[in-house]
Design an enzyme around this catalytic site. Structure first.
Site, PDB file in Angstrom:
ATOM      1  N   LEU A   1       0.848  -1.188   0.000  1.00 15.86           N
ATOM      2  CA  LEU A   1       0.000   0.000   0.000  1.00 15.86           C
ATOM      3  C   LEU A   1       0.887   1.242   0.000  1.00 15.86           C
ATOM      4  O   LEU A   1       1.707   1.431   0.898  1.00 15.86           O
ATOM      5  CB  LEU A   1      -0.916   0.007   1.220  1.00 15.86           C
TER       6      LEU A   1
ATOM      7  N   HIS B   1      49.756  15.946  -6.350  1.00 18.43           N
ATOM      8  CA  HIS B   1      48.910  17.052  -5.920  1.00 18.43           C
ATOM      9  C   HIS B   1      48.498  17.936  -7.096  1.00 18.43           C
ATOM     10  O   HIS B   1      49.180  18.034  -8.103  1.00 18.43           O
ATOM     11  CB  HIS B   1      49.606  17.927  -4.863  1.00 18.43           C
TER      12      HIS B   1
END
Length: 456
Positions: free
Chosen positions: A11, A363
């Site tokens: 439901l 980096h």
């Protein structure tokens, strides 16, 4: 025990007014998955022959969200109660199958509890899931005679004596399809709410001399429904606490179980360590001795043995071989692949790129649509320029290449094995093996030069 074939009715027609949202209530998420999807998954794991989803509000949104599920869509145009919802689905019930009734806003119901309910259902009777509450206010009460279930009385219709009963109905039940259709046809709305209650079938079954067997869930949280965001957040914490407990007992070291979220499935090896505020999404595999730092997000990825992921790194749809080190503040996007011993440092982003064995991008680098060999050093500020505004192109870098800082590789381009690229170079043509590439403008120097002075 040999079970009959079974179909499930879910439901999901409620609007969810108290959620204060444009989304249908059942599409709000718990642990990264919609509430109704949790219930659908449970139904499928039980082996449901069919899953009937009764919907009302937000039907288009529901169908879009659940388009990959094999569902039978049942419209409840008017919300006239749970019995009315089941009446809409009844034409699809086979006489010789069992029908299990579930709710799209009760997301934590377990397969184990539902299987026990299914096993306990008597032949020709009803299996009913009930719990006992210290304060049952607002819930339908289970009535009994000589210990046998005789019916369910909704709180608004209950007498003062019945309101003292602590055993309440969860709404979850299972019965034979033919029986269910017959009882549903007999329902009336003669009650305080003017609705058709599915609970009335319990009394109808009792009047026919059918047996009703009550089963209790393993945990109360399994049958808790969601009507507002506060309740949803509480169930989220219950779920996450349960997942963390399972992982701890399986040998995963969670530094703070209260600050860990699992929004999918985690497969892990031995001696895995996970720091605080880590989020695991989708299907993630962690090898032996993996360490994950604080604040990381790992999604749909495979992390090999002895890898270490430093704090605040995001890894999505990536594959890391053994002994890789990542982060902090790195981002591996879909298609990123690191071979054994590779390193990706802070503020490095990879997408559809492979970094070879022992290679390093320390980096401030973007590697996209790239194939990078073994033992390559990628200097800070290196960018693979893979997109010309319309199409994407590939960069190929051979083994043992040294890429100096602030290098731009304009794809498509290939760098041969052992080549060196000087810092500040823009690479627009292929570079041969063991060659040095440099494209800097010659440095000029002006002696005695004075900086401009601001005018006052």
């Amino acid at each position: 025990m040999l079970n009959n074939a079974m179909s499930v009715v879910i439901l999901a027609a409620g609007k969810g007014t108290r959620m204060y949202s444009d989304l249908p209530k059942v599409l709000h998420t718990l642990a990264g998955k919609t509430m109704v999807q949790h219930v659908i998954d449970a139904a499928n794991e039980l082996g449901a022959a069919h899953v009937h989803l009764v919907y009302g509000h937000g039907g288009d949104l529901l169908k879009q969200a659940l388009k990959n599920d094999n569902l039978n869509w049942v419209l409840q145009a008017e919300q006239l109660g749970t019995g009315h919802a089941m009446q809409q689905a009844a034409p699809f019930f086979a006489d010789d199958e069992d029908i299990l009734m579930l709710y799209g806003d009760v997301p934590l119901i377990s397969v184990e509890t539902l299987q026990r309910l299914r096993d306990a259902k008597p032949q020709g009777g009803i299996g009913l899931l009930t719990v006992k509450l210290d304060d049952p206010t607002g819930y339908g009460r289970i009535t009994r005679e000589n210990g046998k279930v005789t019916g369910i009385v909704e709180h608004k219709d209950a007498t003062d004596e019945q309101r003292q009963i602590q055993e309440i109905n969860t709404g979850i039940l299972i019965a034979n399809g033919a029986d269910m259709k017959r009882w549903l046809a007999k329902l009336t709305n003669n009650n305080a709410q003017g609705e058709y209650y599915i609970t009335d079938i319990i009394a109808l079954a009792y009047q026919e001399g059918r047996e009703i067997v009550a089963v209790h869930p393993q945990r109360l949280s399994e049958v808790e429904g969601v009507n507002n965001r506060l309740q949803l957040s509480r169930l989220e914490r219950v779920y996450q606490s349960e997942q963390a407990e399972k992982l701890l007992l399986a040998g995963v070291m969670l530094r703070d179980p209260a600050r860990f979220d699992l929004r999918g499935t985690l497969t892990h090896g031995r001696d895995v360590e996970i720091d605080t505020n880590v989020i695991i999404e989708g299907n993630v595999t962690l090898g032996h001795r993996v360490k994950i730092g604080a604040g990381c997000v790992i999604k749909n990825s495979v992390i090999g043995d002895d890898c270490e992921i430093s704090p605040y790194t995001v890894v999505e749809d990536a594959n890391l071989a053994a002994a890789c080190t990542i982060g902090p503040f790195a981002r591996l996007r879909p298609g990123a692949e690191l071979l054994e011993g590779a390193h990706v440092g802070n503020f490095v982003e990879m997408k559809k790129a492979r970094l070879g064995k022992g290679s390093k991008a320390g980096h401030l680098t973007y590697l996209g649509d790239a194939e990078i060999g073994d033992n390559v050093n990628i200097g800070a500020g290196t960018i693979t320029c893979n997109y010309d505004g319309a199409n994407k192109f590939k960069t190929i870098i051979g083994d043992d290449v040294f890429v100096g800082s602030d290098t731009q590789l304009v794809a498509p381009v290939t760098v041969g094995k052992g080549a060196t690229i000087a810092a500040g170079t823009t690479v627009t043509r292929n570079i041969g093996e063991n060659a040095l590439a440099i494209s800097r403008v010659p440095q000029a120097q002006k002696e005695g030069w004075r900086r401009p002075v601001k005018k006052k």
